[in-house]
Design an enzyme around this catalytic site. Sequence first.
Site, PDB file in Angstrom:
ATOM      1  N   LYS A 218       0.804  -1.225   0.000  1.00 47.68           N
ATOM      2  CA  LYS A 218       0.000   0.000   0.000  1.00 47.68           C
ATOM      3  C   LYS A 218       0.840   1.280   0.000  1.00 47.68           C
ATOM      4  O   LYS A 218       2.029   1.279   0.310  1.00 47.68           O
ATOM      5  CB  LYS A 218      -0.995  -0.036   1.165  1.00 47.68           C
ATOM      6  CG  LYS A 218      -2.142  -1.022   0.824  1.00 47.68           C
ATOM      7  CD  LYS A 218      -3.301  -0.966   1.761  1.00 47.68           C
ATOM      8  CE  LYS A 218      -4.415  -1.879   1.218  1.00 47.68           C
ATOM      9  NZ  LYS A 218      -5.549  -2.003   2.187  1.00 47.68           N
ATOM     10  N   ARG A 258      -3.515 -10.001   4.758  1.00 46.81           N
ATOM     11  CA  ARG A 258      -3.989 -10.110   3.373  1.00 46.81           C
ATOM     12  C   ARG A 258      -2.871  -9.573   2.478  1.00 46.81           C
ATOM     13  O   ARG A 258      -2.527  -8.394   2.556  1.00 46.81           O
ATOM     14  CB  ARG A 258      -5.257  -9.274   3.209  1.00 46.81           C
ATOM     15  CG  ARG A 258      -5.821  -9.280   1.811  1.00 46.81           C
ATOM     16  CD  ARG A 258      -7.070  -8.412   1.730  1.00 46.81           C
ATOM     17  NE  ARG A 258      -7.607  -8.374   0.388  1.00 46.81           N
ATOM     18  CZ  ARG A 258      -7.147  -7.566  -0.577  1.00 46.81           C
ATOM     19  NH1 ARG A 258      -6.129  -6.731  -0.305  1.00 46.81           N
ATOM     20  NH2 ARG A 258      -7.682  -7.584  -1.782  1.00 46.81           N
TER      21      ARG A 258
HETATM   22  N1  LIG Z   1     -10.338  -6.888   4.261  1.00 47.69           N
HETATM   23  C1  LIG Z   1      -9.636  -6.139   3.380  1.00 47.69           C
HETATM   24  N2  LIG Z   1      -9.940  -6.174   2.067  1.00 47.69           N
HETATM   25  C2  LIG Z   1      -9.248  -5.393   1.190  1.00 47.69           C
HETATM   26  N3  LIG Z   1      -9.584  -5.409  -0.122  1.00 47.69           N
HETATM   27  C3  LIG Z   1      -8.907  -4.614  -1.000  1.00 47.69           C
HETATM   28  C4  LIG Z   1      -7.873  -3.799  -0.548  1.00 47.69           C
HETATM   29  C5  LIG Z   1      -7.164  -2.913  -1.522  1.00 47.69           C
HETATM   30  O1  LIG Z   1      -5.941  -3.436  -1.824  1.00 47.69           O
HETATM   31  P1  LIG Z   1      -5.699  -4.310  -3.149  1.00 47.69           P
HETATM   32  O2  LIG Z   1      -5.987  -3.370  -4.285  1.00 47.69           O
HETATM   33  O3  LIG Z   1      -4.300  -4.713  -3.025  1.00 47.69           O
HETATM   34  O4  LIG Z   1      -6.634  -5.446  -3.157  1.00 47.69           O
HETATM   35  N4  LIG Z   1      -7.500  -3.770   0.760  1.00 47.69           N
HETATM   36  C6  LIG Z   1      -8.198  -4.554   1.652  1.00 47.69           C
HETATM   37  C7  LIG Z   1      -7.888  -4.554   3.061  1.00 47.69           C
HETATM   38  O5  LIG Z   1      -6.993  -3.840   3.551  1.00 47.69           O
HETATM   39  N5  LIG Z   1      -8.641  -5.349   3.872  1.00 47.69           N
END
Ligand SMILES: Nc1nc2ncc(COP(=O)(O)O)nc2c(=O)[nH]1
Length: 278
Positions: A218, A258
């Site tokens: 991020k 995650r």
């Molecule tokens: N539970 C949860 N879900 C998520 N989904 C998408 C993203 C955005 O990041 P990405 O684009 O790398 O998926 N971040 C989260 C997060 O921090 N927590």
Amino acid sequence: MTHRLLPDPGRCVVMGVLNVTPDSFSDGGRYFTVDDALRHAHEMWEAGADLIDVGGESTRPGAERVAAEVEIGRVEPVIRELAAAGVRISVDTMRARVAEAALAAGATVVNDVSGGLADKDMARVVADAQVPWILMHWRGHSKDMNSLADYTDVVAEVRDELCRRVDAALAAGVAPDAVVIDPGLGFAKQAPHDWALLRGLDVFIDLGYPVLVGASRKRFIGRLLAGKDGTPRPPDGREDATAAISTMAAAKGVWGVRVHDVMRSLDAVRVVAEWGRA
Ligand SMILES: Nc1nc2ncc(COP(=O)(O)O)nc2c(=O)[nH]1
């Protein structure tokens, strides 16, 4: 912290990110075709991911929304194939209709970045299916996520707003042990807020619900690792720092992380589990 509805690996759970989107912030488009998505999911599963998080709509700041039918069309075929191959799947969606289709195709966890705010029907879908529901802290759709990042005490306010989402879920019939909470790094937060939330992880762990942390690649990491000229480190250069955050979060006792690079964080959380063995 374990989760009744999910197997306990005896360490921090590692959730592998699979964005089946053309425009996600760090891997948009790489896994947009079903074949590419399936190949990447199997790579993460074989690497030891406990769960594959399949998303069909980019949540990056300023992303255009897609129709539910488009989102379903992206995730459903991938989930169906993966579930048939025995892969454990969470669906990353804010929409009840998409969650329903994903659960019908074999997903067993709902990961809702809106914490139930975006779709009033989501709680019913989750309660009826009796599946784990990841409630992430969120303050709304915004072209400019930063406009929502207004806090006096970000840890206390995120805690209180998440607690309201949990209360709403329980009131809608969701079982307490189906709940996972997530501070929502990068969502309606500026970098200082993200670091404050990581420093304050104990506040969320002490609420008694499994805590998921999504720091992988991020923006706040890119800013920390900026070069001498101030240019943020690009997303694919943030993996070691992501693994360091997985290490610290696992050592704090979070339920899961995650991440995009499963092996790096899985290695990290395995070290934490072994080092912390009684
Ligand atoms: N539970 C949860 N879900 C998520 N989904 C998408 C993203 C955005 O990041 P990405 O684009 O790398 O998926 N971040 C989260 C997060 O921090 N927590």
